[in-house]
Design an enzyme around this catalytic site. Structure first.
Site, PDB file in Angstrom:
ATOM      1  N   GLU A   1      -1.947  -3.859   7.153  1.00  0.00           N
ATOM      2  CA  GLU A   1      -3.014  -4.829   7.412  1.00  0.00           C
ATOM      3  C   GLU A   1      -3.196  -5.879   6.318  1.00  0.00           C
ATOM      4  O   GLU A   1      -4.320  -6.351   6.107  1.00  0.00           O
ATOM      5  CB  GLU A   1      -4.333  -4.057   7.580  1.00  0.00           C
ATOM      6  CG  GLU A   1      -4.907  -3.410   6.292  1.00  0.00           C
ATOM      7  CD  GLU A   1      -4.517  -1.953   6.063  1.00  0.00           C
ATOM      8  OE1 GLU A   1      -3.495  -1.517   6.620  1.00  0.00           O
ATOM      9  OE2 GLU A   1      -5.236  -1.262   5.316  1.00  0.00           O
ATOM     10  N   ASN A   2      -2.147  -6.299   5.630  1.00  0.00           N
ATOM     11  CA  ASN A   2      -2.272  -7.318   4.587  1.00  0.00           C
ATOM     12  C   ASN A   2      -3.165  -8.469   5.047  1.00  0.00           C
ATOM     13  O   ASN A   2      -3.052  -8.923   6.181  1.00  0.00           O
ATOM     14  CB  ASN A   2      -0.896  -7.888   4.257  1.00  0.00           C
ATOM     15  CG  ASN A   2       0.142  -6.810   4.112  1.00  0.00           C
ATOM     16  OD1 ASN A   2      -0.007  -5.908   3.307  1.00  0.00           O
ATOM     17  ND2 ASN A   2       1.186  -6.868   4.932  1.00  0.00           N
TER      18      ASN A   2
ATOM     19  N   GLU B   1       0.841  -1.188   0.000  1.00  0.00           N
ATOM     20  CA  GLU B   1       0.000   0.000   0.000  1.00  0.00           C
ATOM     21  C   GLU B   1       0.882   1.246   0.000  1.00  0.00           C
ATOM     22  O   GLU B   1       1.854   1.277   0.758  1.00  0.00           O
ATOM     23  CB  GLU B   1      -0.907   0.016   1.237  1.00  0.00           C
ATOM     24  CG  GLU B   1      -1.936   1.144   1.167  1.00  0.00           C
ATOM     25  CD  GLU B   1      -2.884   1.164   2.364  1.00  0.00           C
ATOM     26  OE1 GLU B   1      -2.728   0.338   3.278  1.00  0.00           O
ATOM     27  OE2 GLU B   1      -3.761   2.025   2.368  1.00  0.00           O
TER      28      GLU B   1
ATOM     29  N   HIS C   1      -5.903  -1.760  15.626  1.00  0.00           N
ATOM     30  CA  HIS C   1      -6.230  -1.048  14.383  1.00  0.00           C
ATOM     31  C   HIS C   1      -6.061  -1.963  13.173  1.00  0.00           C
ATOM     32  O   HIS C   1      -6.964  -2.086  12.345  1.00  0.00           O
ATOM     33  CB  HIS C   1      -5.334   0.189  14.274  1.00  0.00           C
ATOM     34  CG  HIS C   1      -5.506   0.996  13.031  1.00  0.00           C
ATOM     35  ND1 HIS C   1      -6.125   2.226  13.017  1.00  0.00           N
ATOM     36  CD2 HIS C   1      -5.144   0.757  11.748  1.00  0.00           C
ATOM     37  CE1 HIS C   1      -6.133   2.701  11.787  1.00  0.00           C
ATOM     38  NE2 HIS C   1      -5.531   1.831  10.988  1.00  0.00           N
ATOM     39  N   GLU C   2      -4.916  -2.619  13.085  1.00  0.00           N
ATOM     40  CA  GLU C   2      -4.678  -3.476  11.913  1.00  0.00           C
ATOM     41  C   GLU C   2      -5.663  -4.641  11.905  1.00  0.00           C
ATOM     42  O   GLU C   2      -6.146  -5.052  10.861  1.00  0.00           O
ATOM     43  CB  GLU C   2      -3.237  -3.984  11.879  1.00  0.00           C
ATOM     44  CG  GLU C   2      -2.164  -2.897  11.911  1.00  0.00           C
ATOM     45  CD  GLU C   2      -2.385  -1.745  10.960  1.00  0.00           C
ATOM     46  OE1 GLU C   2      -2.945  -1.956   9.866  1.00  0.00           O
ATOM     47  OE2 GLU C   2      -2.025  -0.602  11.318  1.00  0.00           O
TER      48      GLU C   2
ATOM     49  N   GLY D   1       3.803   2.513  10.665  1.00  0.00           N
ATOM     50  CA  GLY D   1       3.608   1.694  11.854  1.00  0.00           C
ATOM     51  C   GLY D   1       3.372   0.230  11.554  1.00  0.00           C
ATOM     52  O   GLY D   1       3.972  -0.643  12.166  1.00  0.00           O
ATOM     53  N   ALA D   2       2.478  -0.034  10.602  1.00  0.00           N
ATOM     54  CA  ALA D   2       2.089  -1.410  10.344  1.00  0.00           C
ATOM     55  C   ALA D   2       1.263  -1.477   9.070  1.00  0.00           C
ATOM     56  O   ALA D   2       0.872  -0.447   8.530  1.00  0.00           O
ATOM     57  CB  ALA D   2       1.258  -1.943  11.505  1.00  0.00           C
TER      58      ALA D   2
HETATM   59  N1  B3K Z   1      -2.785   1.030   5.792  1.00  0.00           N
HETATM   60  C1  B3K Z   1      -1.490   1.179   6.378  1.00  0.00           C
HETATM   61  C2  B3K Z   1      -0.790   2.429   5.982  1.00  0.00           C
HETATM   62  C3  B3K Z   1      -0.225   2.383   4.618  1.00  0.00           C
HETATM   63  C4  B3K Z   1       0.606   3.607   4.357  1.00  0.00           C
HETATM   64  C5  B3K Z   1       1.126   3.633   2.960  1.00  0.00           C
HETATM   65  N2  B3K Z   1       2.058   4.729   2.764  1.00  0.00           N
HETATM   66  C6  B3K Z   1      -1.548   1.065   7.867  1.00  0.00           C
HETATM   67  C7  B3K Z   1      -2.785   1.523   8.498  1.00  0.00           C
HETATM   68  O1  B3K Z   1      -3.271   2.619   8.343  1.00  0.00           O
HETATM   69  O2  B3K Z   1      -3.384   0.739   9.187  1.00  0.00           O
HETATM   70 ZN    ZN Z   2      -5.235   1.938   9.007  1.00  0.00          ZN
END
Ligand code: B3K
Ligand code: ZN
Length: 872
Positions: free
Chosen positions: A268-269, A125, A301-302, A265-266
């Site tokens: 969420e794949n 992402e 969150h993830e 931070g992380a």
């Molecule tokens: N969805 C990811 C963040 C992706 C950032 C890309 N530059 C983590 C999150 O918001 O949970």
């Molecule tokens: Zn997020």
């Protein structure tokens, strides 16, 4: 790099020309490259008229071949550009096979497939998948993935991809393979692959309906004992989502991999989260209470993204807040349910005011749903995330808890497996709750922080309360229509007893007046309770009224905010005087009386006490001015801190004594609150160099069994020139040399040290072997810590701070554009500063503007130089 970055517009959305139902990927990992073979089951999209050609995104890779239905295409049947493979006149339905080679070992952008320490991992992402193979890198193309990985069995004993492992085995030459199948169709940004020699902790969770989920958390060997809090948090989040939203996990395993080099931070794949170690590791002796809370909340969150983001995803990246605003809101609800709801909410409010409001008032202001962007990664902003969550919170409030939860379930059922828009979400909310959100939609479309003015008149037992709104222009949006703003109020009498129950006023016109009657004396208004809307309140309340609210308001946010408003009155007057070359302004007696009352009757929640005794941050003070003078703000804040510390030195001594540790470290609300008060008391005592403070802080450092107390001691000693300071800092560096995340605290602390030579110290540390320029956590600690956490150092009048940051942005941009762009954002709001600072920041931006930059950094620099004209 490109001379002319392309801007993308929300209005230009077109459905994909071709759809991919299945994607079978094969990764052959070798020492010096990885060969990728992708086989797609493709069909023409019946909804698209555009069938002449099909574009697959792909960058920074070596193309090998492309075939349709097993027939390799000749060079005149496709075109290759820097960032795409275009196939001409593809058939109605076909299999496309594409082969390419990538180089994870030399990918320092940390996007696509790359190395972090001993681990090969991926980050897709927003658009990283197009660094892995050719594919339409857009979230509305959703496929079912099968992933085969083969690699050397010794170097990479663990192989992981999304979904269930359906096959694995040995191969010749000491190699092995594993095959994974993800049953859920997903956009390519949720794809993940990991290979490495990893340690693991394992647990399991049984869902309400009886599904047994295998939970695994991988990390480099030796770190397993720092992962238990994250695992416990995951199980808490899984239970919470079942209890609150009735959402159960949908795969047999939930795997998390923690890596040391990660841009955020992380991620969420689906079924295979990749995390920054900073958001997983938490052990009492290595992590502070804030770290423990951060880990808990990011893990949750993830996990919550599995529904809000993965099961229902975004149609295009302009809709990012569809998943992020909603997931942050869910994370906020979760955090509030973990205890200390008032303080948790206060922290959320502080983030909005100290970080989001400045973004909304600067050159990068954009709506929660942006209209255009050059580089999507620049739009993972506090506006899309936190303001997006506040917008959801307003809907939840209008609907009421149960109706809102039901509406979210309706949205998830209605759009399960789809890629949708914010408009689809709002429609689902309206359908389920019956609310009319027509005007409310402006919160998604208009940038800028609305200002809400409160005016009162009291006559004959009647209180007339007038609210009016005004939203300043933002780049590209000069005219603002009126917002629909919920403002919760309550009324108190002179003794602080409630005389009218809390009620929500809806301000949906420019101005509106409400009258309340039957009072003997003028009541005190408590406004914007709980921060019911992301607005700036302009309310000139008397000191006496503020002191009353500070002592009695039943809403912790307003109680805290009354204290903040009282501090701010003095601070603003003092900063103003200092800027005008006048004598400093002293705090009124009433402020000290209010603090005394607070100390005599402290709230049961110790963290609330600490929050109420914490002075507004430099950012918050800056927000009160048209032109920020960093030095006047620093001086005024220090002066007020010293005045309070002098007046209450005895009380702070007592607080420090009463709040000393009694037993071994535990992370819970009561204990974290106790530690906060201890740290705060030491901080005040250090501000006036109270007798024995150095010994006391050093003793705390030596005796502490946990990082929270150790950091409190270090912070109290931070700005002193004292052998004790150097002794504990050296001890810290020696003790934690093998813990990079702990060493980040050491780097940050020095970067934040208020000394005349702090820039020189940062330059020294940049060359220190304990610093690593390719690791984002190190960069954020040292350079972020300096530019954001050491304002007097960064804005030093000789311009050396700006020069340092500009130097490093240029150096970093060649490796990691995402991170360089984030740093450049610090220089962009130069207009908010007084001339001397503004000129220095602008000159640094101009220097960047004249250099060759990545599209990422170029977009931010152009916005700062006001050259893009398209920020909205
Ligand atoms: N969805 C990811 C963040 C992706 C950032 C890309 N530059 C983590 C999150 O918001 O949970
Ligand atoms: Zn997020």
């Amino acid at each position: 790099m490109s001379g002319n970055p392309q801007r993308k517009y929300r209005a230009d959305y077109a459905v994909p020309a071709y759809l991919i139902d299945t994607a079978d990927l094969d990764f052959d990992i070798r020492d010096d490259h990885t060969a990728v073979r992708a086989v797609y089951g493709v069909r023409r999209n019946p909804e698209s008229a555009d069938t002449q050609q099909w574009r697959l995104d792909g960058r920074d890779m070596r193309f090998v071949s492309v075939a349709i239905d097993d027939r390799e295409l000749s060079e005149n049947e496709y075109r290759l550009t820097d960032d795409a493979l275009v196939v001409d006149n593809p058939p109605e339905r076909f299999t496309l096979t594409v082969e390419n080679v990538i180089d994870p070992e030399h990918n320092l952008s940390l996007e696509g497939f790359y190395r972090s320490g001993d681990i090969l991992c991926s980050q897709c992402e927003a658009n990283g998948f197009s660094r892995i193979t050719y594919f339409p890198d857009r979230p509305d193309v959703m496929a079912r993935y099968t992933t085969r990985i083969s690699a050397d069995a010794k170097t990479f004993p663990v192989l992981l991809a999304n979904g269930n492992c359906v096959d694995s085995g040995e191969l010749d030459g000491g190699r092995h393979y594993a095959v994974f199948e993800d049953p859920f169709a997903k956009p390519c940004y949720l794809f993940a692959i990991v290979a490495g020699d990893l340690g693991v902790i394992q647990d399991s969770y049984t869902t309400t309906s009886g599904r047994e989920v295998d939970l695994r958390l991988y990390t480099e060997h030796g770190n397993e004992d720092q992962c238990h809090h994250a695992m416990a948090s995951l199980k808490q989040a899984m239970a919470w989502d079942e209890d609150t939203y009735g959402l159960e996990y949908d795969l047999d395993s939930y795997v998390t991999v923690a890596v040391g080099s990660f841009n955020m931070g992380a991620m969420e794949n689906k079924g295979l989260n990749v995390f920054n170690t900073a958001c997983i590791f938490a052990r009492a002796d290595t992590a502070t209470d804030s770290d423990f809370a951060l880990v808990r909340d990011v893990v949750a969150h993830e996990y919550f993204h599995n529904y809000t983001g993965n099961r229902v995803t975004c149609r295009d990246w302009f809709q990012l807040s569809l998943k992020e605003g909603l997931t942050v809101y869910r994370e906020h609800q979760f955090a509030i349910d973990q205890g200390s709801p008032g303080v948790t909410r206060i922290r959320q409010v502080r983030t909005m005011r100290e970080i989001q409001f400045p973004e909304d008032g600067g050159p990068r202001a954009h709506p929660v749903r942006p209209e255009s962007y050059v580089e999507m990664n620049n739009f993972y902003t506090i506006t899309v995330y936190e303001k997006g969550a506040e917008v959801i919170r307003m809907i939840a409030q209008m609907a009421g808890r149960e109706a809102f939860l039901a509406a979210v379930r309706h949205y998830l059922d209605k759009h399960d497996g789809q890629a949708v828009t914010i408009e689809d979400f709002v429609v689902a909310m309206e359908e389920s709750t019956g609310l009319d959100l027509e005007q409310f939609r402006r919160w998604y479309a208009q940038a800028g922080t609305p200002r809400v003015r409160v005016e009162t008149a009291f006559d004959n037992g009647e209180l007339a309360l007038t609210l009016s709104q005004h939203t300043p222009a933002t780049p590209g949006q000069n005219e603002k229509a009126e917002f629909d703003i919920p403002v919760e109020i309550a009324l108190f009498d002179a003794n602080g007893a409630p005389v009218r129950e809390p009620e929500v006023l809806r301000l949906n016109t420019a101005e509106k007046t409400w009258t309340f009657d039957g009072f003997d004396a003028e009541p005190t208004v408590s406004a914007l309770r709980g921060f019911t809307a992301p607005v700036r309140l302009e309310y000139d309340q008397s000191d006496a009224a503020l002191a009353r609210l500070m002592a009695h308001d039943s809403d912790p946010v307003c109680r805290w905010d009354a204290a903040q408003a009282l501090y701010l009155k003095t601070l603003v007057a003092d900063v103003g005087a200092r800027c005008d070359g006048q004598a400093p302004v002293k705090a009124p007696d009433l402020l000290f009386d209010a603090i005394e009352t607070l100390l005599d009757n402290p709230p049961a929640d110790r963290e609330l006490l600490a929050e109420m005794l914490t002075l507004p941050s430099e950012a918050m003070i800056g927000e009160q001015f048209e032109a920020i003078d960093v030095f006047a703000i620093d001086a005024a804040r220090s002066a007020l801190k010293q005045a309070i510390a002098t007046r209450f030195a005895v009380r702070f001594e007592a607080l420090a004594g009463e709040h000393a540790a009694q037993g071994a470290y535990v992370f819970n609300v009561a204990e974290a609150g106790r530690r906060r008060v201890l740290a705060l008391a030491l901080d005040y005592l250090a501000a006036i160099d109270a007798p024995g403070i150095v010994e006391r802080a050093a003793a705390l450092y030596d005796a502490a069994d946990n990082m929270t107390d150790r950091m409190a001691a270090l912070e109290a000693l931070r700005d002193r020139s004292d052998p004790a300071r150097d002794r504990v800092l050296d001890d810290f560096a020696a003790t934690w040399a093998d813990y990079p995340l702990v060493m980040d605290k050491w780097l940050r602390l020095q970067a934040m040290t208020r000394r005349d030579d702090s820039i020189e110290r940062v330059r020294e540390l940049l060359a220190d072997s304990r610093f690593d320029f390719t690791n984002p956590n190190r960069i954020r600690a040292l350079l972020g810590g300096f530019a954001r956490g050491n304002r007097p150092g960064f804005h030093r009048t000789d311009g050396a701070g700006y020069a340092l940051i500009a130097d490093e942005i240029l150096r970093l941009d060649a490796l990691n554009p995402q991170l360089a762009a984030a740093l450049a954002g610090i220089l962009a709001p130069w207009r908010r500063h007084v001339a001397a600072q503004a000129n220095g920041m602008y000159a640094a931006l101009e220097r960047l503007g004249a250099a060759e930059l990545s599209d990422n950094t170029r977009e931010i620099v152009d916005a700062g130089l006001e050259r893009s004209g398209e920020a909205a």
